[in-house]
Design a protein around this motif. Structure first.
Motif, mmCIF file in Angstrom:
data_model
loop_
_atom_site.group_PDB
_atom_site.id
_atom_site.type_symbol
_atom_site.label_atom_id
_atom_site.label_comp_id
_atom_site.label_asym_id
_atom_site.label_seq_id
_atom_site.Cartn_x
_atom_site.Cartn_y
_atom_site.Cartn_z
ATOM 1 N N PRO A 29 0.424 -1.702 0.592
ATOM 2 C CA PRO A 29 0.300 -0.062 -0.213
ATOM 3 C C PRO A 29 0.832 1.567 0.077
ATOM 4 O O PRO A 29 1.831 1.530 0.501
ATOM 5 C CB PRO A 29 -0.755 -0.427 1.582
ATOM 6 C CG PRO A 29 -0.290 -1.382 2.021
ATOM 7 C CD PRO A 29 0.288 -2.034 1.190
ATOM 8 N N GLN B 293 2.787 -1.894 6.658
ATOM 9 C CA GLN B 293 1.559 -1.310 5.067
ATOM 10 C C GLN B 293 2.409 0.373 4.878
ATOM 11 O O GLN B 293 1.547 1.069 4.632
ATOM 12 C CB GLN B 293 0.048 -0.478 6.835
ATOM 13 C CG GLN B 293 -0.568 -2.021 6.949
ATOM 14 C CD GLN B 293 -2.217 -1.129 8.278
ATOM 15 O OE1 GLN B 293 -1.454 -0.870 8.758
ATOM 16 N NE2 GLN B 293 -3.169 -2.309 7.677
ATOM 17 N N SER C 87 2.504 4.385 0.487
ATOM 18 C CA SER C 87 2.670 5.819 2.161
ATOM 19 C C SER C 87 3.032 7.225 1.900
ATOM 20 O O SER C 87 4.188 7.100 0.729
ATOM 21 C CB SER C 87 3.258 5.073 3.187
ATOM 22 O OG SER C 87 4.299 4.154 2.846
ATOM 23 N N ARG D 139 -5.800 2.898 8.811
ATOM 24 C CA ARG D 139 -5.548 1.654 7.920
ATOM 25 C C ARG D 139 -6.553 0.193 8.074
ATOM 26 O O ARG D 139 -6.013 0.369 9.171
ATOM 27 C CB ARG D 139 -4.049 1.485 7.488
ATOM 28 C CG ARG D 139 -3.620 2.205 7.139
ATOM 29 C CD ARG D 139 -2.146 1.971 6.747
ATOM 30 N NE ARG D 139 -0.641 2.920 5.792
ATOM 31 C CZ ARG D 139 -0.842 2.829 5.222
ATOM 32 N NH1 ARG D 139 -1.641 2.616 3.787
ATOM 33 N NH2 ARG D 139 -0.285 4.160 3.701
#
Length: 464
Positions: A15, A163, A17, A237
């Protein structure tokens, strides 16, 4: 015949960031490291030990104390009260932290969970202002609340790591966060050093005790204030869509999910094998960190200012050490780098055993060695473990991980406390810690890291 688990590799891209989000994540390490450094590593051990000695009828400022306190009617040597307290905090976190992790995986509001735990811990730390006279039980209860909340917040915080970047980025992200934490903890410690130097009086032990108490309080204020930054910059998240679909009441569903994970965790034996190795060697690391100041004051008879300067030296060298070992991991892999760090830790224990009493310079040299190896071994263990967590269960697995991380280890302090009570020698207690590094090294060396990562359904980094 044992059931064969067919690994599934997750090829989806990590993901995205933002730089702001990663900086917010780093700053929580800056915020909470004040508790680890000022409270756990430097002031709380000697402070609570002195308060317990006062409750045992010993004179303030006495060189030795053979008195006992009786919490809940149990006879405990005043010098063993703090190590036993650490062990008790872990027995409680065994039940709390995995549940917090399960809730973190199920909630859509992880930032709120992070803030709630952080503010509970910082509030209990600030309340240490009321631990005066011989109120050792109040100090013990506040420490239990603060230390458990500290661990709970770290569980939620660590669950953000997978994440924030892909397999090849996490060692660097984890190392930068840990390095910034050492700077934050070191800066507050430097301010407390100035206060102790300016306001302490050699013939006034009560003033020294008061300064220690207010230094502890300052760490709670620091922790609470800087926690506001990650709460603003981090993005929520949420859990996977499947987890959210099953979600009812977050608290009760967290307990049920934890039960399912405990039943299913045998499907990832290599992850458990790594966790066992980590629990062993990290127990030794945490015991050194937690009891270093008590060893320095009680066995080596060093001044409090010497201890603070040494820990401050550790903090700032650990900043460079974390980044340096992170760079080394990029070349030879995190696994080999952690193994190397455990060899260096064994040398640290042997050196600490041979330190002469009332000799501040050798103690500071040993502190410098600790600083160079400390941050890297912890940061790389954190990122290495993130590779072996099944997707969607980051919080739960970091809950198990945190049981022996950052001030919550228990076998080491328990062994240290028992040996001291039997021998009245902190040096003999120190020798008992060697087994944690030797056994931890052997266990970690036996973990097939690449197979463990693939079995968890993740893509291995290019270099291990």
């Amino acid at each position: 015949m044992a059931e064969t688990v067919t690994p599934t590799v997750d090829d989806t891209p990590p993901p995205a960031s933002t730089r702001r989000e990663r900086r917010g994540w780093y700053i929580y390490d800056w915020a909470n490291s004040a508790f680890q450094t000022t409270v756990i590593t430097v002031f709380l051990g000697p402070f609570l030990t002195t308060v317990a000695e006062l409750a045992a009828g010993c004179e303030l400022g006495a060189d030795t104390c053979d008195g006992y306190v009786h919490p809940l009617g149990i006879r405990v040597a005043a010098g063993s009260f703090y190590p036993y307290l650490i062990s008790l905090s872990v027995l409680l976190t065994v039940f709390v932290l995995p549940v917090i992790g399960a809730i973190a995986d199920r909630t859509a509001h992880k930032k709120r969970l992070l803030g709630g735990a952080a503010f509970t811990g910082s509030g209990a730390t600030i309340a240490m202002a009321f631990v005066t006279g011989d109120r050792y039980l109040l100090g013990g209860v506040l420490f239990l609340i603060a230390n458990i909340a500290f661990g709970a917040a770290i569980v939620v915080y660590n669950s953000f790591l997978p994440q924030l970047g892909g397999p090849d980025e996490r060692d660097g992200i984890s190392s930068r966060g840990w390095a910034l934490g050492y700077l934050g903890g070191g800066l507050l410690l430097a301010l407390n050093l100035v206060a102790v130097t300016l306001f302490s009086e050699d013939d006034n032990p009560q003033r020294t005790l008061d300064l220690a108490r207010w230094s502890i309080v300052s760490a709670g204020v620091w922790w609470a204030a800087f926690t506001l930054v990650p709460l603003r910059w981090l993005r929520e998240r949420p859990s996977t869509a499947a987890a959210l679909a099953r979600q009812g009441n977050v608290l009760t569903d967290g307990f049920r999910q934890l039960g399912r994970t405990l039943r299913e965790i045998k499907a990832y034996p290599l992850t458990l094998f790594f966790l066992l190795a980590f629990l062993v060697y990290n127990d030794g690391i945490q015991t050194v960190i937690t009891l270093a100041s008590q060893y320095g004051t009680e066995e080596l008879r060093l001044e409090q200012s010497t201890l603070i300067v040494t820990i401050l030296l550790v903090q700032f060298l650990a900043f460079g050490g974390a980044l340096s070992l992170g760079a080394l991991a990029k070349r030879i892999g995190a696994w080999k780098t952690v193994l190397l760090s455990l060899v260096l830790w064994t040398g640290v224990i042997i050196g600490a055993f041979r330190l002469p009493a009332e000799a501040p310079v050798p103690f500071m040299v040993l502190g410098a060695a600790i600083g160079l190896v400390l941050g890297g071994s912890q940061a790389l263990s954190r990122s290495l473990f993130s590779q072996m967590i099944p997707p969607g269960k980051e919080g739960e697995y970091y809950g198990f991980y945190e049981i022996s991380d950052k001030g919550t280890s228990w076998l080491g302090p328990l062994a240290f406390g028992l040996v001291f009570q039997l021998t009245a020698s902190y040096r003999v207690g120190l020798v008992s810690l060697l087994i944690f590094f030797v056994v931890g090294f052997l266990l970690l060396a036996a973990v097939p890291i690449r197979r463990a990562i693939v079995a968890a359904g993740n893509t291995p980094p290019r270099v291990l």
